[in-house]
Write a protein that holds these residues in place. Structure first.
Motif: not given
Length: 589
Positions: A356-368
């Motif tokens: 369920a946290y797939l989107g937040s993990r991807l966002a944490q990566f891209y927002e860097r």
């Protein structure tokens, strides 16, 4: 502070250990006598779930699990450029010296070579007050990269001792007098990979990352510090497109992450990059590249580590004031690793079994990603652009990884299998792709290229969309039923597709096109369209217009060398007018 527990459960790359009360989340651990590297990803009391980054076959319950007391960190210092690492930043050339061609488990080698000396030139003197991010000196890492040795974030004080000469990365070059006592600084620093490196200020994305790829620079540009996704099915050219961007993008440093991809793709990078000459510097591309290879036959869990390690290295060079481009190929493989670990942890699954946290993990990566002003009194401007490939099964971008990525990124380069089968590369579909940076980049293009750039781009997009509608009509009633103006629009669209958007990656000249040459190409196609419309209105035959010899010359303009483009543009502009006017003369006769 270390903590030692014992294995109570083994499930593939997941190991559960009890007796780990003193350990913390995301601590690095060593599993069994084999000293396998792992990371704690879940804690329940003294029970720790460990994600093991190496093959776990042969492990048994009761074996020891020892916490190092530190989070997984990257070693940052001279020697990163030109290296190829596995997912947990172990240099593959050093591993080969230890265990030969077959990768052994539990191999411990330092990320940065301890036996190599670097020439350090200080840029501060005793008595200077420094804060985190300030540069204390420089090291020529390669012929084109000047490595800036920075004060670690969170450290500030007065310079007590500063040395000059040749040092290894772990030797002290500077001593700071801080509030907590003396702090020794080396050429190397460590940083936890899961935590983004801090900066002073984030800047707006109003400067393009020029790639030399016409479909990207003209139709769907990415800003410096921007994020882009390249989804596409197998064989549509994701890897070739990323290789092209890595070779030609206007970036000082390239970090290329092979995340769960086939080994032969990383081999291609290793073989090609040392031989390719950087057009800006005249040196080998490898002199500004860091490679992280986590191939499909390596442990699944290490895919996550490879992504975080890569972006931490990229942030480090961004903080020096460099423009960095990071290629992640592909984030779908990382998501598959997350799905496997989530299943083994018995978490509640989301869509198609992904966590369920797939989107937040991807966002944490891209927002860097981002264009930033770095820490320190100097305040250097650096940029980190992230381009992630997505490999949806069968090219279906309605699947969870593609959709989660599209909610985050601002540029979507949708690869099309049909275009790839037609040998149209890059196979970026101009009808489904988009860039949300185009409006914010308009001022830069007006000031640095031409005020005609965005106007020409808008006309290209309009003609291509009109062509798609006209194709539907042609399917129903045939080409002959179209008016002369619509026929001309179809011919212009064909010229845009075949002469402008189609670009040969392996052609010596066509592989890279400057913005000036791209503008000339757009103007030639649009000038022909406009002047042809005028002569058709005066009675010229559309068949004769479409068959003019100058059209082939317009198509071959992309093979003209950059130094000859001005003269060739003037010559072709005159030929367009003379050939079209000659049609009117024939009509009058």
């Amino acid at each position: 502070m270390s903590s030692i527990g014992n294995i109570v459960k083994i499930s593939g790359p997941l190991v559960v250990a009890e007796g780990m009360r003193d350990a913390n989340m995301f601590d690095v651990v060593r599993v069994s006598e084999k000293r396998l590297i792992g990371e704690i990803i879940e804690m329940h009391g003294d029970r720790a779930s460990v994600q093991v980054y190496e093959e776990t076959s042969g492990l048994g319950t009761g074996e020891a699990v020892e916490s190092t007391g530190e989070p997984m960190s990257a070693e940052l210092g001279p020697g990163l450029i030109g290296s190829i690492y596995d997912g947990i930043q172990r240099p593959l050339d050093d591993i080969r010296k230890v265990c030969g061609n077959n990768l052994a488990r539990g191999v411990e080698v330092p990320s940065l070579k301890r036996d190599r000396k670097w020439k350090f030139t200080p840029s501060v003197k005793p008595g200077d007050k420094l804060t985190g991010g300030d540069v204390i000196g420089t090291v020529p890492e390669t012929d084109i990269v000047l490595h800036k040795i920075m004060v670690p974030n969170g450290v500030s004080g007065t310079v007590k001792v500063i040395k000059e000469g040749e040092f290894s990365v772990d030797e002290t070059v500077c001593v700071l007098e801080t509030e907590k006592g003396e702090k020794e600084l080396t050429l190397m620093q460590k940083w936890p990979v899961r935590r983004g490196r801090p900066y002073k200020k984030k800047l707006s994305p109003d400067m393009p990352l020029v790639t030399g790829q016409r479909v990207v620079d003209c139709l769907f540009p990415i800003a410096k510090g921007g994020v882009a996704a390249i989804p596409g099915p197998f064989g549509s050219g994701k890897t070739v497109t990323q290789h092209q961007l890595a070779k030609w993008a206007d970036a000082d440093i390239i970090v290329y992450i092979g995340c769960g991809e086939r080994g032969n793709e990383m081999t291609d990078v290793l073989n090609e990059f040392p031989e390719l000459i950087d057009p800006n510097t005249g040196k080998s591309l490898m002199e500004r590249t860091v490679l992280i290879a986590n191939t499909s036959d390596m442990p699944v869990a290490a895919r996550e580590a490879s992504v975080y390690t890569g972006i931490t290295i990229a942030e480090y060079y961004r903080d020096m004031g460099y423009s960095v481009a990071l290629m992640a190929d592909s984030t779908s493989r990382w998501a598959e690793a997350l799905r496997e670990m989530s299943g083994r942890l018995e978490e509640m699954p989301g869509d198609e079994g992904y966590p369920a946290y797939l989107g937040s993990r991807l966002a944490q990566f891209y927002e860097r990603a981002g264009r930033v002003i770095s820490n320190g009194t100097e305040g250097r401007e650096g940029a980190l652009s992230v381009i992630g490939a997505v490999s949806p099964p069968g090219g279906d971008i309605s699947e969870p990884v593609s959709q989660a990525t599209l909610r985050i990124v601002k540029v979507f380069w949708g690869l099309d299998a049909n275009l790839a089968y037609q040998r149209h590369f890059p196979a970026i579909n101009w009808l489904t792709s988009y860039s949300l940076y185009a409006d914010s980049l308009e001022e830069w293009y007006n000031n640095n290229v031409s005020k005609d750039w965005m106007r020409s781009r808008a006309r290209f997009m309009e003609i291509l969309h009109d062509e798609a509608e006209l194709k539907e009509i042609v399917k129903l009633i045939g080409m002959d039923a179209l008016s002369a103006n619509d026929r001309l629009k179809m011919e212009t669209a064909r010229s845009i597709r075949e002469d402008f958007l189609h670009q040969l990656a392996f052609h010596e000249i066509d592989t890279y096109t400057s913005l000036k040459k791209q503008l000339y190409m757009m103007k030639l196609i649009l000038n022909f369209n406009d002047e042809a419309a005028e002569v058709i209105a005066k009675g010229a035959d559309i068949e004769a217009v479409a068959g003019l010899a100058v059209r082939e010359k317009i198509g071959r303009f992309k093979y003209i060398e950059e130094k000859n483009t001005d003269a060739e543009f003037e010559k072709l502009s005159m030929e367009i007018s003379s050939e079209l006017n000659s049609l009117l003369d024939k009509e009058e006769v």
